[in-house]
Design a protein around this motif. Structure first.
Motif, mmCIF file in Angstrom:
data_model
loop_
_atom_site.group_PDB
_atom_site.id
_atom_site.type_symbol
_atom_site.label_atom_id
_atom_site.label_comp_id
_atom_site.label_asym_id
_atom_site.label_seq_id
_atom_site.Cartn_x
_atom_site.Cartn_y
_atom_site.Cartn_z
ATOM 1 N N VAL A 1 2.551 -17.184 -37.689
ATOM 2 C CA VAL A 1 1.503 -16.355 -37.900
ATOM 3 C C VAL A 1 0.361 -17.217 -38.517
ATOM 4 N N VAL A 2 0.597 -18.513 -38.694
ATOM 5 C CA VAL A 2 -0.449 -19.322 -39.235
ATOM 6 C C VAL A 2 -1.080 -20.199 -38.216
ATOM 7 N N GLY A 3 -2.236 -20.317 -37.578
ATOM 8 C CA GLY A 3 -2.775 -21.061 -36.534
ATOM 9 C C GLY A 3 -3.973 -20.341 -35.736
ATOM 10 N N LEU A 4 -4.259 -20.957 -34.916
ATOM 11 C CA LEU A 4 -5.231 -20.348 -34.115
ATOM 12 C C LEU A 4 -4.781 -19.426 -32.919
ATOM 13 N N ASP A 5 -3.613 -19.633 -32.508
ATOM 14 C CA ASP A 5 -2.912 -18.957 -31.336
ATOM 15 C C ASP A 5 -1.673 -18.185 -31.908
ATOM 16 N N VAL A 6 -1.887 -17.012 -32.605
ATOM 17 C CA VAL A 6 -0.895 -16.214 -33.222
ATOM 18 C C VAL A 6 -0.354 -15.419 -32.236
ATOM 19 N N ARG A 7 1.077 -15.444 -32.166
ATOM 20 C CA ARG A 7 1.771 -14.687 -30.886
ATOM 21 C C ARG A 7 2.759 -13.729 -31.598
ATOM 22 N N ASP A 8 3.517 -13.111 -30.829
ATOM 23 C CA ASP A 8 4.615 -12.167 -30.958
ATOM 24 C C ASP A 8 4.181 -11.173 -31.950
ATOM 25 N N GLY A 9 3.062 -10.546 -31.903
ATOM 26 C CA GLY A 9 2.524 -9.415 -32.803
ATOM 27 C C GLY A 9 3.407 -8.114 -32.380
ATOM 28 N N THR A 10 3.663 -8.165 -31.188
ATOM 29 C CA THR A 10 4.506 -6.917 -30.690
ATOM 30 C C THR A 10 5.535 -7.357 -29.897
ATOM 31 N N VAL A 11 6.600 -6.850 -30.208
ATOM 32 C CA VAL A 11 7.951 -7.226 -29.264
ATOM 33 C C VAL A 11 8.546 -5.498 -29.026
ATOM 34 N N GLY A 12 8.726 -5.876 -27.507
ATOM 35 C CA GLY A 12 9.109 -4.470 -26.927
ATOM 36 C C GLY A 12 10.217 -4.815 -26.168
ATOM 37 N N MET B 1 16.382 3.949 -23.958
ATOM 38 C CA MET B 1 15.682 3.396 -25.484
ATOM 39 C C MET B 1 14.265 2.464 -24.911
ATOM 40 N N ASP B 2 13.391 3.119 -25.737
ATOM 41 C CA ASP B 2 12.164 2.289 -25.753
ATOM 42 C C ASP B 2 11.953 1.726 -27.069
ATOM 43 N N ILE B 3 11.973 0.436 -27.258
ATOM 44 C CA ILE B 3 12.180 -0.079 -28.501
ATOM 45 C C ILE B 3 11.020 -0.958 -28.719
ATOM 46 N N VAL B 4 10.291 -0.736 -29.884
ATOM 47 C CA VAL B 4 8.923 -1.357 -29.992
ATOM 48 C C VAL B 4 8.779 -1.884 -31.449
ATOM 49 N N SER B 5 8.381 -3.170 -31.846
ATOM 50 C CA SER B 5 8.351 -3.645 -33.120
ATOM 51 C C SER B 5 7.061 -4.345 -33.421
ATOM 52 N N HIS B 6 6.272 -4.299 -34.548
ATOM 53 C CA HIS B 6 5.022 -4.805 -34.629
ATOM 54 C C HIS B 6 5.209 -5.618 -35.873
ATOM 55 N N ASP B 7 4.762 -7.024 -35.824
ATOM 56 C CA ASP B 7 4.596 -7.661 -36.953
ATOM 57 C C ASP B 7 3.945 -6.943 -37.937
ATOM 58 N N VAL B 8 4.360 -7.049 -39.348
ATOM 59 C CA VAL B 8 3.606 -6.438 -40.177
ATOM 60 C C VAL B 8 2.241 -6.844 -40.400
ATOM 61 N N ARG B 9 1.506 -7.858 -40.075
ATOM 62 C CA ARG B 9 0.347 -8.362 -39.989
ATOM 63 C C ARG B 9 -0.401 -7.150 -39.139
ATOM 64 N N LYS B 10 0.202 -7.025 -37.975
ATOM 65 C CA LYS B 10 -0.422 -6.181 -36.866
ATOM 66 C C LYS B 10 -0.179 -4.766 -37.369
ATOM 67 N N PHE B 11 0.826 -4.478 -37.807
ATOM 68 C CA PHE B 11 1.291 -2.877 -38.212
ATOM 69 C C PHE B 11 0.142 -2.519 -39.444
ATOM 70 N N PHE B 12 0.046 -3.430 -40.319
ATOM 71 C CA PHE B 12 -1.102 -3.101 -41.513
ATOM 72 C C PHE B 12 -2.608 -3.120 -41.249
ATOM 73 N N GLY B 13 -2.703 -3.964 -40.025
ATOM 74 C CA GLY B 13 -4.252 -3.823 -39.463
ATOM 75 C C GLY B 13 -4.351 -2.454 -38.989
ATOM 76 N N LEU B 14 -3.190 -2.035 -38.098
ATOM 77 C CA LEU B 14 -3.348 -0.781 -37.525
ATOM 78 C C LEU B 14 -3.417 0.501 -38.561
ATOM 79 N N LEU B 15 -2.742 0.245 -39.614
ATOM 80 C CA LEU B 15 -2.654 1.131 -40.643
ATOM 81 C C LEU B 15 -4.081 1.330 -41.196
ATOM 82 N N LEU B 16 -4.801 0.155 -41.514
ATOM 83 C CA LEU B 16 -6.199 0.142 -42.159
ATOM 84 C C LEU B 16 -6.990 0.519 -41.497
ATOM 85 N N LYS B 17 -6.846 0.625 -39.972
ATOM 86 C CA LYS B 17 -8.117 1.314 -39.042
ATOM 87 C C LYS B 17 -7.758 2.731 -38.775
ATOM 88 N N LYS B 18 -6.974 3.329 -39.874
ATOM 89 C CA LYS B 18 -6.885 4.771 -39.894
ATOM 90 C C LYS B 18 -5.957 5.082 -38.307
#
Length: 106
Positions: free
Chosen positions: A12-23, A33-50
């Motif tokens: 999570v810390v650094g200039l090149d953040v990866r693995d925000g979404t795993v599918g 089965m279509d499986i998708v998981s977002h890192d909480v940082r991305k999840f909360f960002g999407l939540l804040l963007k309504k």
């Protein structure tokens, strides 16, 4: 299936953040089965963007596994649902209608 996960600090810390979404997509005994998981940082960002997509995940009655924080997050997010979320669904409906309208024969 949709979910959220917490990445290790070094991812999570650094200039090149990866693995925000795993599918993953699987066929398990003829069950797709279509499986998708977002890192909480991305999840909360999407939540804040309504974003309605994450609201659907958060408030879905179909829960496979949840931690106590899920109920707390739902209580917090419920107070933040606004008319702006409706734009997400209106735009989706308009797009789907346009696709339907172009299909011949209907």
């Amino acid at each position: 299936m949709r979910g959220a996960h917490v990445l290790p600090l070094e991812k999570v810390v650094g200039l090149d953040v990866r693995d925000g979404t795993v599918g993953d997509w699987r066929d398990i005994e003829r069950l797709e089965m279509d499986i998708v998981s977002h890192d909480v940082r991305k999840f909360f960002g999407l939540l804040l963007k309504k974003n309605g997509y994450v609201l659907e995940q958060l408030f879905s009655p179909l829960i496979v596994h949840a931690r106590p924080e899920h109920a707390e997050l739902k209580a917090i997010a419920h107070g933040g649902i606004t008319r702006h979320h409706s734009h997400h669904y209106f735009e989706f409906a308009e797009t789907q209608w346009n696709v339907f309208d172009k299909e011949r024969p209907r």
